[in-house]
Write an enzyme that holds these catalytic residues in place. Structure first.
Site, PDB file in Angstrom:
ATOM      1  N   SER A  89       8.707  -3.056  -7.617  1.00 25.21           N
ATOM      2  CA  SER A  89       7.057  -2.827  -7.855  1.00 25.21           C
ATOM      3  C   SER A  89       6.947  -2.582  -9.309  1.00 25.21           C
ATOM      4  CB  SER A  89       6.720  -1.473  -6.878  1.00 25.21           C
ATOM      5  OG  SER A  89       7.516  -0.411  -7.215  1.00 25.21           O
ATOM      6  N   ALA A 143       2.470  -6.558   4.101  1.00 30.64           N
ATOM      7  CA  ALA A 143       3.871  -6.914   4.376  1.00 30.64           C
ATOM      8  C   ALA A 143       4.152  -8.278   4.883  1.00 30.64           C
ATOM      9  CB  ALA A 143       4.550  -5.855   5.299  1.00 30.64           C
ATOM     10  N   ASP A 215      -2.312   2.983  -3.488  1.00 29.12           N
ATOM     11  CA  ASP A 215      -1.854   2.075  -2.724  1.00 29.12           C
ATOM     12  C   ASP A 215      -2.962   0.838  -2.172  1.00 29.12           C
ATOM     13  OD1 ASP A 215       0.676   0.508  -1.791  1.00 29.12           O
ATOM     14  OD2 ASP A 215      -0.342   1.248   0.143  1.00 29.12           O
ATOM     15  N   LYS A 219      -4.291  -2.991  -2.805  1.00 30.04           N
ATOM     16  CA  LYS A 219      -4.567  -3.942  -1.879  1.00 30.04           C
ATOM     17  C   LYS A 219      -5.792  -4.553  -1.957  1.00 30.04           C
ATOM     18  CE  LYS A 219      -0.753  -2.436   0.844  1.00 30.04           C
ATOM     19  NZ  LYS A 219      -0.519  -1.513   2.068  1.00 30.04           N
TER      20      LYS A 219
END
Length: 357
Positions: A89, A143, A215, A219
């Site tokens: 990351s 994921a 986070d 997305k």
């Protein structure tokens, strides 16, 4: 035909799972990929002649360390096509993607920072690809769930996206499914449930890295851009942090967790207000394409909604489109963890290899 060469950056949780899956890939081509470079923290393994290397032996390697610029040059000289698999990351690695792509080096990655930072990097990545370079990043959202590929397919086939919403974080899903389940059986205090999630490995070592909502915001940024919105970045729209203002300056995760019980009443109020309305509280992400609006935060949702019905740490992505207007398209399942993230990376790698072969 020269084999497809693989360079791997990052051999941690996702990286280890990826290596295990790499050995068992089922390819529709007779040419197996060859690993010519691997790195973790301050160790790298490679040869001057681009020989195959064993990535699991990187810790005992004495190969001189290559900078990202040097690595770009090295991989650019490899025989045949090259795919860089970035399992980190790391922002610096993400910033180097345009340079790799201009050299004809394809990129496969779960690195959210590459696609949710400033628009300039986004444009550079997708404008830097040569005919022989590909970009796959399914695992940057959800994921191994087919979220990005589904959205891309909808857009490419002419559907009109009106809204994408849901619970995009396994951590937030677990916290609220435990704290405020639909059947009203949640009895634990908010701080106790956060502690439980931390001990079970559902949160980052410092839970503030999950509770600040960034986070999820990253997305949202990726999905919004793929849906056609020019979102400047994850800090350009409302994101509700669940970190009490008084604890934002806590010096450590330990101090934060020690003081969090003092603010349990705030979260209890959210839950009680939702219950009075016959609803449950959830941490919801929303990309409203029709209204050109993106937001992340607590919402009261109907108990019979797909979002309220989530279990455990599952993610859910609800696509509202012109075609799916009466009944939205729903993608749901485990959206975090080394194995499922690596599966998404491996699946992208298969697509890249088969297109390049």
């Amino acid at each position: 035909m020269a084999p497809v060469c693989i360079a791997i950056i990052g051999l941690g949780g996702v990286g280890k799972a990826f290596l295990n899956q790499l050995a068992t890939l089922k390819l529709q081509t007779t040419s197996r990929p060859v690993v010519i470079f691997a790195s973790r923290s301050s160790k790298q393994i490679y040869t001057k002649n681009y020989d195959s290397v064993d990535a699991t032996t990187v810790d005992s390697s004495s190969s001189p360390l290559l900078s990202l610029s040097d690595l770009t040059t090295y991989l650019g000289g490899a025989p045949g096509k090259v795919i860089l698999v970035d399992n980190t990351s790391n922002q610096d690695v993400a910033n180097a993607y345009p340079s790799f792509l201009r050299k004809g080096i394809s990129v496969v990655t779960p690195n959210k920072k590459a696609f949710s930072s400033n628009m300039q990097l986004w444009d550079d990545i997708f404008n830097s690809t040569s005919p022989s370079a590909l970009v796959y990043h399914e695992s940057s959202v959800g994921a191994g769930l087919p979220v990005i590929s589904t959205l891309k397919d909808l857009v490419a086939t002419g559907d009109q996206i009106t809204k994408v919403q849901g619970v995009f974080s396994g951590t937030m899903s677990f916290l609220f499914n435990t704290f405020a389940p639909v059947d009203g059986s949640g009895k634990g205090k908010w701080s106790e449930i956060v502690s439980q999630a931390k001990d079970a490995g559902y949160t980052e070592p410092d839970p503030r890295d999950d509770l600040n909502g960034m986070d999820v915001a990253r997305k949202c940024t990726i999905l919004a851009r793929l849906a056609g919105l020019k979102v400047a970045g994850p800090d350009s729209f409302p994101v509700q942090s669940l970190i009490p203002k008084q604890l934002e300056s806590a010096s450590s995760a330990a101090e934060f967790m020690d003081k969090l019980p003092q603010f349990d009443g705030d979260m209890e109020s959210y839950k009680d207000n939702a219950a009075k309305a016959g609803k449950v509280v959830r941490f919801v992400a929303s990309v409203d394409v029709a209204a050109n609006e993106v937001k992340v935060g607590l919402e009261m949702v109907e108990k019979d909604s797909p979002i309220a019905a989530l279990k455990g740490s599952d993610n859910i992505f609800v696509f509202h489109t012109k075609r799916y207007s009466s009944s939205p398209l729903v993608v749901q399942g485990s959206g975090a963890g080394g194995e499922v993230t690596a599966m998404g990376v491996s699946a992208d790698l298969i697509k890249a290899i088969e297109r390049l072969s």
